[in-house]
Design a protein around this motif. Sequence first.
Motif, PDB file in Angstrom:
ATOM      1  N   LYS A 185       0.774  -1.255  -0.010  1.00 16.30           N
ATOM      2  CA  LYS A 185      -0.053  -0.080  -0.092  1.00 16.30           C
ATOM      3  C   LYS A 185       0.734   1.169  -0.157  1.00 16.30           C
ATOM      4  CE  LYS A 185      -3.676   2.001   2.731  1.00 16.30           C
ATOM      5  NZ  LYS A 185      -4.477   1.954   3.940  1.00 16.30           N
ATOM      6  N   TYR A 186       1.992   1.211   0.830  1.00 18.88           N
ATOM      7  CA  TYR A 186       2.790   2.660   0.806  1.00 18.88           C
ATOM      8  C   TYR A 186       4.137   2.528  -0.138  1.00 18.88           C
ATOM      9  CZ  TYR A 186       0.495   4.283   5.025  1.00 18.88           C
ATOM     10  OH  TYR A 186      -0.372   4.766   5.813  1.00 18.88           O
ATOM     11  N   GLY A 187       4.353   3.438  -0.705  1.00 17.00           N
ATOM     12  CA  GLY A 187       5.451   3.529  -1.689  1.00 17.00           C
ATOM     13  C   GLY A 187       5.627   5.012  -2.304  1.00 17.00           C
ATOM     14  N   ALA A 188       6.551   5.134  -3.396  1.00 21.96           N
ATOM     15  CA  ALA A 188       6.762   6.340  -3.959  1.00 21.96           C
ATOM     16  C   ALA A 188       7.287   5.909  -5.675  1.00 21.96           C
ATOM     17  CB  ALA A 188       7.517   7.280  -3.342  1.00 21.96           C
ATOM     18  N   GLN A 222       1.337   6.389   8.207  1.00 20.04           N
ATOM     19  CA  GLN A 222       2.631   6.057   9.156  1.00 20.04           C
ATOM     20  C   GLN A 222       3.969   6.348   8.588  1.00 20.04           C
ATOM     21  OE1 GLN A 222       1.659   2.149   9.927  1.00 20.04           O
ATOM     22  NE2 GLN A 222       2.336   1.179   7.623  1.00 20.04           N
ATOM     23  N   CYS A 223       4.766   6.926   9.288  1.00 18.10           N
ATOM     24  CA  CYS A 223       5.981   7.098   9.130  1.00 18.10           C
ATOM     25  C   CYS A 223       6.324   8.338   7.587  1.00 18.10           C
ATOM     26  CB  CYS A 223       7.045   6.077   8.540  1.00 18.10           C
ATOM     27  SG  CYS A 223       6.974   4.725  10.012  1.00 18.10           S
ATOM     28  N   THR A 224       5.353   9.317   7.756  1.00 14.76           N
ATOM     29  CA  THR A 224       5.207  10.262   6.835  1.00 14.76           C
ATOM     30  C   THR A 224       5.949  11.609   7.412  1.00 14.76           C
ATOM     31  OG1 THR A 224       2.994  10.774   7.121  1.00 14.76           O
ATOM     32  CG2 THR A 224       3.656   9.429   5.408  1.00 14.76           C
ATOM     33  N   ASP A 225       6.695  11.415   8.743  1.00 12.15           N
ATOM     34  CA  ASP A 225       7.274  12.485   9.229  1.00 12.15           C
ATOM     35  C   ASP A 225       8.144  13.494   8.398  1.00 12.15           C
ATOM     36  OD1 ASP A 225       7.077  11.420  12.457  1.00 12.15           O
ATOM     37  OD2 ASP A 225       7.768   9.829  10.995  1.00 12.15           O
ATOM     38  N   ASN A 277      16.347  -5.499   6.136  1.00 15.46           N
ATOM     39  CA  ASN A 277      15.421  -4.603   6.194  1.00 15.46           C
ATOM     40  C   ASN A 277      14.224  -4.688   7.637  1.00 15.46           C
ATOM     41  OD1 ASN A 277      13.580  -2.702   5.291  1.00 15.46           O
ATOM     42  ND2 ASN A 277      11.967  -4.027   4.219  1.00 15.46           N
ATOM     43  N   PRO A 278      14.351  -3.918   8.249  1.00 15.67           N
ATOM     44  CA  PRO A 278      14.867  -2.585   8.147  1.00 15.67           C
ATOM     45  C   PRO A 278      16.103  -2.899   9.097  1.00 15.67           C
ATOM     46  CG  PRO A 278      13.339  -2.503   9.983  1.00 15.67           C
ATOM     47  CD  PRO A 278      13.317  -3.709   9.361  1.00 15.67           C
ATOM     48  N   THR A 279      17.295  -1.636   8.981  1.00 17.21           N
ATOM     49  CA  THR A 279      18.433  -1.564   9.614  1.00 17.21           C
ATOM     50  C   THR A 279      18.993  -0.327   9.318  1.00 17.21           C
ATOM     51  OG1 THR A 279      20.473  -2.784   9.920  1.00 17.21           O
ATOM     52  CG2 THR A 279      19.948  -2.664   7.561  1.00 17.21           C
ATOM     53  N   SER A 335       8.215  -3.760   3.964  1.00 14.91           N
ATOM     54  CA  SER A 335       8.269  -4.423   5.344  1.00 14.91           C
ATOM     55  C   SER A 335       7.409  -3.567   6.180  1.00 14.91           C
ATOM     56  CB  SER A 335       9.354  -4.318   6.161  1.00 14.91           C
ATOM     57  OG  SER A 335       9.572  -5.155   7.530  1.00 14.91           O
ATOM     58  N   SER A 336       6.014  -4.271   6.669  1.00 16.13           N
ATOM     59  CA  SER A 336       5.122  -3.384   7.760  1.00 16.13           C
ATOM     60  C   SER A 336       4.402  -2.115   7.101  1.00 16.13           C
ATOM     61  CB  SER A 336       5.607  -3.324   8.843  1.00 16.13           C
ATOM     62  OG  SER A 336       6.244  -4.610   9.376  1.00 16.13           O
ATOM     63  N   ASN A 337       4.627  -1.898   5.714  1.00 14.67           N
ATOM     64  CA  ASN A 337       4.070  -0.672   5.116  1.00 14.67           C
ATOM     65  C   ASN A 337       4.865   0.490   5.551  1.00 14.67           C
ATOM     66  OD1 ASN A 337       2.258  -1.631   3.174  1.00 14.67           O
ATOM     67  ND2 ASN A 337       0.652  -1.772   4.768  1.00 14.67           N
TER      68      ASN A 337
END
Length: 384
Positions: free
Chosen positions: A128-131, A249-252, A186-188, A153-155
């Motif tokens: 669902k999430y990407g660019a 999520q995670c769009t800071d 991923n992630p690291t 990984s977990s969107n």
Amino acid sequence: MLEKEDDGELYGVLSLYVIENEMIEIKQLIDKVNSTSLEQERVTATTTQQLQDLREEMQELETFDTMEVVKRQQANQRLKRDLEYCKNGLHPTHQPTELPHGNCPYGQFLNISEPRVYTAGEYPGSYKYGAWGRDPKPEAGKESWYWRVILTSSNRYAHYVRFYSTLSSLIIGVSVPGNVQIHPSNPTTNTIQGPNNVLYGGALYYNCYNKDAVCCFNLTSKIVTTLDLPKGTRYNAKGNFCNLEECYQCTDLDLATDESGIWVVYTTTQDFGNLVLSKVEEGEPPKLGQTWHTSVYKQAVTNTFMACGVLYATRYVNREVEEIFYSFNPVTRQERFNVGIFMKKLAPNIQALNYSPVDQMLHAYCDSYMVSYKVQFELLDNQS
């Protein structure tokens, strides 16, 4: 009835005992009701007095706070900010990129088209999430390439960027030359966190995993360098873009590109959640250029992008429509809250939005689908 049933012996005595017991129970209930009523009156009186005392104390505290604490705190914040500006002015670390001086070479941003491209690529309905988008400053031979980052990984996280040699290849989901990996895990450390990524000058810019920093991954050298953002920058889903029902999520951190280069949009504790815009200067490592503070609250925004040196922000209207409602011009420092450009959506949510100065297209990543719009400019009188 008791007199009629009284036989003068045992039955009459038992009947009197029954009545006596019932009278005792009634008296007990009356006493309990009276006791409860008295207790309630006492509690009510006590609570009323406590509320009155609390109100008086709060009024005293409010008077003191308004006159002393808040004003001094605000003054201190202004002094700290002015001091930072002075420090930056006295000790410049680099020559900032020259911004467009007020006029866009294409004219005024007027509108956007209906969706031009709509594809799920090789993963229909997944991730669902990407660019996605194009490199505004491509290396030789890569002018027609498109890139895509998928949060596998977990969107939330990704560790590679995928390339397509043409738009047709992207639409049908044929990835040639394929993936360029940042790290096997991923992630690291220094892998991708969040969907708001851009490619510029052969390097991918993104929010570093678990950091309030911008990572720059050089696709040729495979080296990652970092740019630390100001102290107090919100990260790890504490400064997300949001609509009325949920936050993305995670769009800071939102990275953006336009005709003048790379930008980063974020927020800080000291800005009370309002959007902050900074220019990112190319280099290894990249450096933070000039910074501007706006009055629009980041969590009232669903996405941002840059076009011709102007910041634009969107908000959710409904499942079919998104509105470009806000703009900020860094040159004039003018803010507008009534831009009023509406985007027709082909999916309810837009997780990432990028402007491509190569072809003046707006690339949106919408619930796993890739959608593009043509930005329509109107020539100004002095440019016609």
